[in-house]
Design a protein around this motif. Structure first.
Motif, PDB file in Angstrom:
ATOM      1  N   UNK A  33       0.817  -1.221   0.000  1.00 12.28           N
ATOM      2  CA  UNK A  33       0.000   0.000   0.000  1.00 12.28           C
ATOM      3  C   UNK A  33       0.852   1.274   0.000  1.00 12.28           C
ATOM      4  N   UNK A  34       1.850   1.396   0.904  1.00  7.81           N
ATOM      5  CA  UNK A  34       2.639   2.635   0.914  1.00  7.81           C
ATOM      6  C   UNK A  34       3.325   2.920  -0.423  1.00  7.81           C
ATOM      7  N   UNK A  35       3.819   1.875  -1.088  1.00 10.79           N
ATOM      8  CA  UNK A  35       4.508   2.072  -2.369  1.00 10.79           C
ATOM      9  C   UNK A  35       3.526   2.516  -3.456  1.00 10.79           C
ATOM     10  N   UNK A  36       2.308   1.977  -3.433  1.00 10.79           N
ATOM     11  CA  UNK A  36       1.300   2.404  -4.407  1.00 10.79           C
ATOM     12  C   UNK A  36       0.932   3.866  -4.167  1.00 10.79           C
ATOM     13  N   UNK A  37       0.745   4.232  -2.914  1.00 14.45           N
ATOM     14  CA  UNK A  37       0.390   5.620  -2.583  1.00 14.45           C
ATOM     15  C   UNK A  37       1.516   6.582  -2.943  1.00 14.45           C
ATOM     16  N   UNK A  38       2.759   6.094  -2.905  1.00 12.08           N
ATOM     17  CA  UNK A  38       3.911   6.921  -3.258  1.00 12.08           C
ATOM     18  C   UNK A  38       4.184   6.934  -4.759  1.00 12.08           C
ATOM     19  N   UNK A  39       3.415   6.150  -5.528  1.00  6.59           N
ATOM     20  CA  UNK A  39       3.609   6.110  -6.976  1.00  6.59           C
ATOM     21  C   UNK A  39       4.832   5.340  -7.416  1.00  6.59           C
ATOM     22  N   UNK A  40       5.269   4.375  -6.609  1.00  5.86           N
ATOM     23  CA  UNK A  40       6.453   3.580  -6.939  1.00  5.86           C
ATOM     24  C   UNK A  40       6.040   2.416  -7.850  1.00  5.86           C
ATOM     25  N   UNK A 123       1.569   9.234 -15.225  1.00  2.00           N
ATOM     26  CA  UNK A 123       1.397   9.941 -13.946  1.00  2.00           C
ATOM     27  C   UNK A 123      -0.077   9.994 -13.548  1.00  2.00           C
ATOM     28  N   UNK A 124      -0.933  10.228 -14.505  1.00  2.00           N
ATOM     29  CA  UNK A 124      -2.372  10.226 -14.219  1.00  2.00           C
ATOM     30  C   UNK A 124      -2.821   8.850 -13.729  1.00  2.00           C
ATOM     31  N   UNK A 125      -2.339   7.797 -14.381  1.00  2.00           N
ATOM     32  CA  UNK A 125      -2.726   6.432 -14.007  1.00  2.00           C
ATOM     33  C   UNK A 125      -2.234   6.082 -12.604  1.00  2.00           C
ATOM     34  N   UNK A 126      -1.052   6.565 -12.247  1.00  7.75           N
ATOM     35  CA  UNK A 126      -0.529   6.322 -10.895  1.00  7.75           C
ATOM     36  C   UNK A 126      -1.410   7.007  -9.851  1.00  7.75           C
ATOM     37  N   UNK A 127      -1.878   8.215 -10.164  1.00  4.79           N
ATOM     38  CA  UNK A 127      -2.767   8.905  -9.218  1.00  4.79           C
ATOM     39  C   UNK A 127      -4.086   8.156  -9.073  1.00  4.79           C
ATOM     40  N   UNK A 128      -4.587   7.613 -10.185  1.00  2.40           N
ATOM     41  CA  UNK A 128      -5.840   6.846 -10.128  1.00  2.40           C
ATOM     42  C   UNK A 128      -5.655   5.554  -9.325  1.00  2.40           C
ATOM     43  N   UNK A 129      -4.487   4.926  -9.429  1.00  4.36           N
ATOM     44  CA  UNK A 129      -4.207   3.725  -8.634  1.00  4.36           C
ATOM     45  C   UNK A 129      -4.187   4.070  -7.148  1.00  4.36           C
ATOM     46  N   UNK A 130      -3.555   5.193  -6.808  1.00  3.88           N
ATOM     47  CA  UNK A 130      -3.507   5.619  -5.409  1.00  3.88           C
ATOM     48  C   UNK A 130      -4.913   5.938  -4.897  1.00  3.88           C
ATOM     49  N   UNK A 131      -5.732   6.553  -5.739  1.00  7.37           N
ATOM     50  CA  UNK A 131      -7.121   6.852  -5.342  1.00  7.37           C
ATOM     51  C   UNK A 131      -7.882   5.560  -5.032  1.00  7.37           C
ATOM     52  N   UNK A 132      -7.645   4.521  -5.844  1.00  6.04           N
ATOM     53  CA  UNK A 132      -8.347   3.246  -5.624  1.00  6.04           C
ATOM     54  C   UNK A 132      -7.979   2.650  -4.274  1.00  6.04           C
ATOM     55  N   UNK A 133      -6.693   2.745  -3.895  1.00  4.18           N
ATOM     56  CA  UNK A 133      -6.222   2.165  -2.636  1.00  4.18           C
ATOM     57  C   UNK A 133      -6.718   2.971  -1.427  1.00  4.18           C
ATOM     58  N   UNK A 134      -7.153   4.201  -1.675  1.00  3.84           N
ATOM     59  CA  UNK A 134      -7.716   5.019  -0.596  1.00  3.84           C
ATOM     60  C   UNK A 134      -9.245   4.986  -0.570  1.00  3.84           C
TER      61      UNK A 134
END
Length: 301
Positions: A33-40, A123-134
């Motif tokens: 989770x932390x790595x997804x939220x950080x966009x890694x 970059x947009x897709x990474x933000x959408x992935x982080x949104x899903x995890x939140x």
């Protein structure tokens, strides 16, 4: 974070083994989770691996689980995999398709345009992935999965009685079903369409994940060659799938309605560079598949 090693005792019941496999997969998912939220990049990949392993486990044990429970968990995990998918696909597009081909292509300016366009979408897709995890849906999913595996929720109402047997009696038919599906998907490989090869890749991936989850039930040294051959084939077929997805990404980055001929042209040259390399490796791929299907599976020795 990669998955932690899993060891199963042959004395365990099927229930206890499924519980340990499931909780290990959920732990793998949560630790990323932390790595997804950080966009890694690697965090998104590893969370998707955890989700695929969970879905493969539910599918492998599917006939032994209450249908409505298995279907709900599988559908929610599919939602999560789909939410993470675009970011992972764009990561692969840049690192595994654009980067290796760059030294052999002479249009540096067009390549940079394509890389920048892909990077913006990435970059947009990474933000959408982080949104899903939140999202509330994800929080509910992980809480339900933890509770289900911890409490062996599939036992409710006396269901899943076969899982109370020793796990060794459960493992062999589970692996054998996966093996039969993979062999069926591999028939007439040379004449298969890209879609058929994609389905074969998925069948091999499910077989590999199931074999790795249950490997410690068998004597040391008996499973490694089998799973190594599966992974090699999965990687080879995965490269062809990366090209298929790359075509879709390129169509989004340079659609016909928008005049971007330089991006479209250099993108097709990148894909053609990889297609040529794949074609040269085709004989070796067929040989690897033949070797796998001639192998006596470790659970039948």
């Amino acid at each position: 974070m990669h998955a932690a090693p899993l060891a199963l005792d042959p004395a365990l019941s099927g229930d206890a083994a499924l519980q340990r496999i499931g909780l290990a997969c959920v732990d793998h998912m949560l630790r990323n989770e932390p790595a997804v939220l950080a966009g890694i990049d690697g965090g998104i990949h590893q969370m998707r691996v955890a989700v695929r392993r969970l879905r493969a486990t539910l599918s492998a044990f599917g006939t032994l689980l209450p249908e409505h429970q298995r279907r709900w968990a599988s559908e929610e995990l599919r939602w999560l995999a789909d939410a993470l998918g675009p970011a992972r696909n764009l990561d692969v597009f840049e690192t595994s398709l654009l980067k290796p081909a760059r030294p052999d292509l002479d249009d540096a300016a067009a390549l940079e345009q394509l890389r920048e366009a892909a990077g913006h979408r990435r970059r947009l897709a990474h933000r959408e992935a982080a949104d899903a995890v939140q999202a509330v849906r994800y929080v509910a999913l992980k809480e339900c999965l933890c509770g289900w595996f911890e409490g062996c929720g599939w036992q409710e109402g006396g269901a899943a009685g076969n899982l109370r047997r020793p796990v060794c009696g459960v493992a062999e038919p589970v692996l054998q079903r996966r093996w039969r599906v993979a062999k069926k998907r591999g028939k007439a490989f040379a004449a298969q369409s890209p879609g058929e090869r994609h389905r074969l890749r998925i069948a091999l991936k499910k077989l590999r994940y199931t074999a790795e989850s249950l490997a410690t039930l068998y004597p040391p040294g008996t499973t490694e060659l089998f799973t190594k051959r599966l992974k090699r084939l999965q990687d080879d077929l995965g490269q062809a799938n990366d090209l298929r997805v790359g075509q879709e990404i390129l169509a989004e980055l340079a659609p016909p309605a928008v005049r971007q001929p330089a991006i479209a042209e250099v993108g097709q040259r990148v894909l053609a560079w990889h297609e040529d390399r794949l074609a040269k490796r085709e004989p070796k791929l067929r040989k690897h598949l033949h070797k796998l299907f001639e192998t006596e599976p470790f659970w039948r020795r």
